[in-house]
Design a protein around this motif. Structure first.
Motif, mmCIF file in Angstrom:
data_model
loop_
_atom_site.group_PDB
_atom_site.id
_atom_site.type_symbol
_atom_site.label_atom_id
_atom_site.label_comp_id
_atom_site.label_asym_id
_atom_site.label_seq_id
_atom_site.Cartn_x
_atom_site.Cartn_y
_atom_site.Cartn_z
ATOM 1 N N ASP A 188 0.813 -1.206 0.000
ATOM 2 C CA ASP A 188 0.000 0.000 0.000
ATOM 3 C C ASP A 188 0.845 1.254 0.000
ATOM 4 O OD1 ASP A 188 -2.521 -1.301 0.088
ATOM 5 O OD2 ASP A 188 -2.221 -1.705 2.206
ATOM 6 N N CYS A 189 2.072 1.145 0.503
ATOM 7 C CA CYS A 189 2.929 2.308 0.662
ATOM 8 C C CYS A 189 4.367 1.824 0.841
ATOM 9 C CB CYS A 189 2.459 3.070 1.896
ATOM 10 S SG CYS A 189 3.480 4.422 2.389
ATOM 11 N N LEU A 190 5.316 2.581 0.323
ATOM 12 C CA LEU A 190 6.730 2.282 0.548
ATOM 13 C C LEU A 190 7.242 3.234 1.613
ATOM 14 C CD1 LEU A 190 9.451 0.893 -0.434
ATOM 15 C CD2 LEU A 190 9.844 3.076 -1.557
ATOM 16 N N VAL A 191 7.911 2.690 2.623
ATOM 17 C CA VAL A 191 8.504 3.508 3.678
ATOM 18 C C VAL A 191 10.020 3.410 3.546
ATOM 19 C CG1 VAL A 191 8.660 3.926 6.157
ATOM 20 C CG2 VAL A 191 6.528 3.042 5.169
ATOM 21 N N ALA A 192 10.666 4.582 3.394
ATOM 22 C CA ALA A 192 12.115 4.633 3.221
ATOM 23 C C ALA A 192 12.718 5.618 4.223
ATOM 24 C CB ALA A 192 12.451 5.035 1.788
ATOM 25 N N PRO A 193 12.866 5.181 5.487
ATOM 26 C CA PRO A 193 13.399 6.072 6.522
ATOM 27 C C PRO A 193 14.925 6.008 6.615
ATOM 28 C CG PRO A 193 12.645 4.075 7.550
ATOM 29 C CD PRO A 193 12.394 3.930 6.052
ATOM 30 N N SER A 194 15.593 6.214 5.510
ATOM 31 C CA SER A 194 17.044 6.067 5.438
ATOM 32 C C SER A 194 17.760 6.970 6.439
ATOM 33 C CB SER A 194 17.522 6.400 4.018
ATOM 34 O OG SER A 194 18.907 6.234 3.937
ATOM 35 N N ARG A 195 18.726 6.402 7.114
ATOM 36 C CA ARG A 195 19.531 7.163 8.074
ATOM 37 C C ARG A 195 20.776 7.756 7.412
ATOM 38 N NH1 ARG A 195 18.286 6.312 13.481
ATOM 39 N NH2 ARG A 195 16.737 4.695 13.812
ATOM 40 N N ILE A 196 21.052 7.385 6.181
ATOM 41 C CA ILE A 196 22.223 7.912 5.480
ATOM 42 C C ILE A 196 21.768 8.908 4.411
ATOM 43 C CG2 ILE A 196 23.599 5.840 5.887
ATOM 44 C CD1 ILE A 196 23.044 5.065 2.961
ATOM 45 N N GLU A 197 22.666 9.755 3.984
ATOM 46 C CA GLU A 197 22.360 10.718 2.931
ATOM 47 C C GLU A 197 22.359 9.987 1.587
ATOM 48 O OE1 GLU A 197 21.624 14.102 3.149
ATOM 49 O OE2 GLU A 197 21.471 13.685 5.283
ATOM 50 N N GLU A 198 21.204 9.773 1.045
ATOM 51 C CA GLU A 198 21.068 9.099 -0.243
ATOM 52 C C GLU A 198 21.406 10.082 -1.361
ATOM 53 O OE1 GLU A 198 20.249 5.922 -0.602
ATOM 54 O OE2 GLU A 198 19.550 5.460 1.403
ATOM 55 N N THR A 199 22.055 9.597 -2.406
ATOM 56 C CA THR A 199 22.318 10.464 -3.554
ATOM 57 C C THR A 199 21.089 10.571 -4.442
ATOM 58 O OG1 THR A 199 23.238 8.593 -4.779
ATOM 59 C CG2 THR A 199 24.787 10.009 -3.587
ATOM 60 N N PHE A 200 20.295 9.515 -4.474
ATOM 61 C CA PHE A 200 19.043 9.520 -5.222
ATOM 62 C C PHE A 200 18.207 8.346 -4.740
ATOM 63 C CE2 PHE A 200 16.357 8.403 -8.906
ATOM 64 C CZ PHE A 200 15.702 9.620 -9.058
ATOM 65 N N GLY A 201 16.928 8.557 -4.585
ATOM 66 C CA GLY A 201 16.050 7.511 -4.075
ATOM 67 C C GLY A 201 15.413 6.692 -5.188
ATOM 68 N N ARG A 202 16.208 5.878 -5.846
ATOM 69 C CA ARG A 202 15.698 5.100 -6.975
ATOM 70 C C ARG A 202 14.530 4.196 -6.578
ATOM 71 N NH1 ARG A 202 18.721 2.071 -11.853
ATOM 72 N NH2 ARG A 202 16.936 0.886 -12.543
ATOM 73 N N VAL A 203 14.629 3.535 -5.442
ATOM 74 C CA VAL A 203 13.553 2.640 -5.018
ATOM 75 C C VAL A 203 12.266 3.429 -4.787
ATOM 76 C CG1 VAL A 203 14.064 2.692 -2.539
ATOM 77 C CG2 VAL A 203 12.978 0.686 -3.533
ATOM 78 N N VAL A 204 12.408 4.684 -4.360
ATOM 79 C CA VAL A 204 11.247 5.550 -4.161
ATOM 80 C C VAL A 204 10.586 5.846 -5.512
ATOM 81 C CG1 VAL A 204 10.585 7.884 -3.410
ATOM 82 C CG2 VAL A 204 12.129 6.509 -1.999
ATOM 83 N N VAL A 205 11.381 6.140 -6.518
ATOM 84 C CA VAL A 205 10.844 6.386 -7.866
ATOM 85 C C VAL A 205 10.195 5.122 -8.422
ATOM 86 C CG1 VAL A 205 11.424 6.975 -10.254
ATOM 87 C CG2 VAL A 205 12.437 8.259 -8.378
ATOM 88 N N GLU A 206 10.833 3.976 -8.231
ATOM 89 C CA GLU A 206 10.282 2.723 -8.745
ATOM 90 C C GLU A 206 8.933 2.405 -8.098
ATOM 91 O OE1 GLU A 206 13.534 0.035 -8.055
ATOM 92 O OE2 GLU A 206 14.510 0.590 -9.933
ATOM 93 N N ALA A 207 8.798 2.660 -6.811
ATOM 94 C CA ALA A 207 7.513 2.429 -6.143
ATOM 95 C C ALA A 207 6.441 3.336 -6.741
ATOM 96 C CB ALA A 207 7.643 2.682 -4.643
ATOM 97 N N GLN A 208 6.775 4.597 -6.933
ATOM 98 C CA GLN A 208 5.804 5.538 -7.478
ATOM 99 C C GLN A 208 5.393 5.164 -8.907
ATOM 100 O OE1 GLN A 208 6.740 9.821 -5.879
ATOM 101 N NE2 GLN A 208 8.637 8.681 -6.231
ATOM 102 N N ALA A 209 6.314 4.623 -9.660
ATOM 103 C CA ALA A 209 5.990 4.180 -11.024
ATOM 104 C C ALA A 209 4.950 3.070 -11.002
ATOM 105 C CB ALA A 209 7.250 3.708 -11.748
#
Length: 102
Positions: A3-24
């Motif tokens: 239903d939703c992707l949760v990405a509470p990363s503790r590190i500085e991500e350069t780009f949230g590819r998995v976030v984009v893939e979920a939205q797609a």
């Protein structure tokens, strides 16, 4: 199924590819509002932002998403359109050009 992707990363991500893939896949996201993650989603439009990976903050965001079906549906719909702007071939070609310049 999710239903939703949760990405509470503790590190500085350069780009949230998995976030984009979920939205797609029409999946709204809950992600950190930091570094490259904020380029990968639109807080309040395609998902909810986290300002801390604190478990209580994550829980609150999940409850907010789960308790508002209209918001969830709107964000899911917006997510597909937003994600379509990321053409992975174009991104890879741009990255290669940047590497070649250095």
């Amino acid at each position: 199924a999710m239903d939703c992707l949760v990405a509470p990363s503790r590190i500085e991500e350069t780009f949230g590819r998995v976030v984009v893939e979920a939205q797609a896949c029409a999946i709204p996201v809950i992600a950190m509002a930091s570094a490259g993650m904020v380029e990968a989603f639109r807080p309040g439009v395609t998902g909810l932002s986290l300002h801390s990976p604190d478990p209580v903050a994550v829980e609150d965001a999940i409850i907010a998403m789960a308790s508002d079906p209209a918001m969830h549906a709107t964000m899911a719909s917006n997510a597909v359109a937003f994600a379509s702007q990321f053409d992975m071939t174009e991104i890879a070609e741009t990255f290669i050009k940047i590497l070649e310049m250095s």
